[in-house]
Design a protein around this motif. Sequence first.
Motif, short mmCIF file in Angstrom:
data_model
loop_
_atom_site.label_atom_id
_atom_site.label_comp_id
_atom_site.label_asym_id
_atom_site.label_seq_id
_atom_site.Cartn_x
_atom_site.Cartn_y
_atom_site.Cartn_z
N ARG A 1 0.85 -1.20 0.00
CA ARG A 1 0.00 0.00 0.00
C ARG A 1 0.87 1.25 0.00
N ASP B 1 -4.22 7.24 -9.71
CA ASP B 1 -4.54 6.02 -8.96
C ASP B 1 -4.85 4.85 -9.88
N HIS C 1 2.41 1.63 -3.45
CA HIS C 1 1.36 2.16 -4.33
C HIS C 1 1.21 3.67 -4.12
N ARG D 1 -5.60 -2.02 -14.97
CA ARG D 1 -5.96 -1.75 -13.57
C ARG D 1 -7.38 -2.22 -13.27
N HIS E 1 -4.66 9.69 -0.44
CA HIS E 1 -5.90 9.11 -0.97
C HIS E 1 -6.24 7.75 -0.39
N ASP E 2 -5.23 6.99 0.04
CA ASP E 2 -5.50 5.64 0.54
C ASP E 2 -5.27 5.48 2.04
FE LIG Z 1 -4.99 4.03 -4.49
#
Ligand SMILES: [Fe+2]
Length: 187
Positions: free
Chosen positions: A25, A130, A28, A145, A58-59
């Motif tokens: 994560r 993203d 990413h 994706r 964002h995550d």
């Molecule tokens: Fe993301």
Amino acid sequence: MAFRPVRLDDARDLARCLLEDKPNRWRHTVAVARRAEELAATIGDDDPRVLLAAAWLHDIGYADEAQDTGFHPLDGARYLDRRRWPARINALVAHHSGARFLAAERGLAGALAAYRLEQTPLSDALTYADQTVGPDGRRMTVHERMAEVLTRRGPDSPHTRAHHRRRPELLAVAARVTGRLARTASP
Ligand SMILES: [Fe+2]
């Protein structure tokens, strides 16, 4: 209510602090922030610091500390709200990558609607960043994706159930961003 000014170091440090224990994560997130930097040329005279801060953050809804509903765009936005991040960034996090289509499948559309849906070159750039970075930080196309997400999430997932509504949105975003990129590249 006093909001924090946009400080990129703060955004990166918060994301690192929350996601470093999830190596994929975090990889990413780093790659999405790099991709967003490359896409800053597509946002006209909007503020690239807002794009980059949203990319870093964002995550964060995946972080153990931020999880509440289990829907990461909403959990991330709420976490940032509690810490007085600027409302625009929190709303970008809430709605990134067509989150409203997934929220509807999870019964969270009303909760997500508390955040303003922005549809601008900047929000497009965030979603495109993203959607062109895989879950381990590898670059990929939007089509790769989308296929990766369906495989990883499985046939009964909200992602799969929402795919027929979310796909056109992600493809439209990709078309707009690649068009803007082409125009910035041409003399
Ligand atoms: Fe993301």
